[in-house]
Design an enzyme around this catalytic site. Structure first.
Site, PDB file in Angstrom:
ATOM      1  N   GLU A   1       4.380  -2.487  -5.912  1.00 53.81           N
ATOM      2  CA  GLU A   1       5.194  -3.126  -4.885  1.00 53.81           C
ATOM      3  C   GLU A   1       5.376  -4.620  -5.082  1.00 53.81           C
ATOM      4  OE1 GLU A   1       3.711  -2.018  -1.038  1.00 53.81           O
ATOM      5  OE2 GLU A   1       3.979   0.124  -1.462  1.00 53.81           O
TER       6      GLU A   1
ATOM      7  N   GLU B   1      -0.826   0.641  -6.094  1.00 52.54           N
ATOM      8  CA  GLU B   1       0.181   0.382  -5.057  1.00 52.54           C
ATOM      9  C   GLU B   1       0.545  -1.102  -4.997  1.00 52.54           C
ATOM     10  OE1 GLU B   1       2.152   2.087  -3.134  1.00 52.54           O
ATOM     11  OE2 GLU B   1       1.414   4.095  -3.569  1.00 52.54           O
TER      12      GLU B   1
ATOM     13  N   GLU C   1      11.569  -8.086  -0.077  1.00 49.49           N
ATOM     14  CA  GLU C   1      11.005  -9.431   0.004  1.00 49.49           C
ATOM     15  C   GLU C   1       9.487  -9.311  -0.091  1.00 49.49           C
ATOM     16  OE1 GLU C   1      12.495 -12.231   3.095  1.00 49.49           O
ATOM     17  OE2 GLU C   1      13.714 -10.518   3.743  1.00 49.49           O
TER      18      GLU C   1
ATOM     19  N   GLY D   1       0.814  -1.203   0.000  1.00 49.57           N
ATOM     20  CA  GLY D   1       0.000   0.000   0.000  1.00 49.57           C
ATOM     21  C   GLY D   1       0.844   1.247   0.000  1.00 49.57           C
TER      22      GLY D   1
ATOM     23  N   PRO E   1      -4.986   9.731  15.491  1.00 49.17           N
ATOM     24  CA  PRO E   1      -4.193  10.968  15.408  1.00 49.17           C
ATOM     25  C   PRO E   1      -2.831  10.847  16.084  1.00 49.17           C
ATOM     26  CG  PRO E   1      -5.951  11.220  17.004  1.00 49.17           C
ATOM     27  CD  PRO E   1      -6.173   9.887  16.325  1.00 49.17           C
TER      28      PRO E   1
END
Length: 139
Positions: free
Chosen positions: A51, A47, A104, A31, A68
């Site tokens: 990746e 994403e 990996e 992500g 937050p």
């Protein structure tokens, strides 16, 4: 900053796809951040492909994470409060491989993941994934 992560199970639904990051050597769900003009599905699909080399489609929203107290500080000194959407995705195609963001990649069981160095925000997501509770997690 808006981000996303992808939950991709293997065919038996007993293992999850994780990547090891090049920047800190820790494990995480695939992500990252949204690019301007992307929908949430487009960002998640992009994403995962960037990746891992896998082509996926978004199946459903699993959780919204906006703690937050989880601030991300990048090497350039910029700090962001990230709101991240975690999606379950389904494999459509592609070939599992590495990228300039991963050292990996692989599918791992809950027991294997428990022994791995997982980045903190994703450890929280993994706990809710394995709990397999109905509905969307809001955290």
């Amino acid at each position: 900053m808006l981000g996303c992560s992808a939950t991709l199970f293997d065919a038996t639904r007993s293992k999850l796809l994780l990547t090891r990051r090049t920047d800190n050597g820790r494990w995480c769900l695939p992500g990252g951040a949204f690019d301007p003009g992307e929908s949430v599905s487009e960002a998640c699909v992009r994403e995962v492909f960037e990746e891992t080399g896998l082509i996926v489609e978004v199946v459903r929203l699993l959780g919204v994470y906006s703690n937050p107290h989880r601030m991300i500080r990048y090497a350039d000194g910029n700090q962001y409060h990230i709101v991240s959407l975690n999606f379950e995705v389904a494999l459509v195609g592609g070939e599992l491989g590495l990228s300039n963001e991963t050292t990996e990649v692989g599918y791992f069981s809950e027991a294997e993941i428990a022994t791995m160095d997982i980045i903190d925000p994703h450890a929280e997501r993994l706990a809710t994934i394995w709990a397999n509770e109905p509905g969307i997690t809001i955290a």
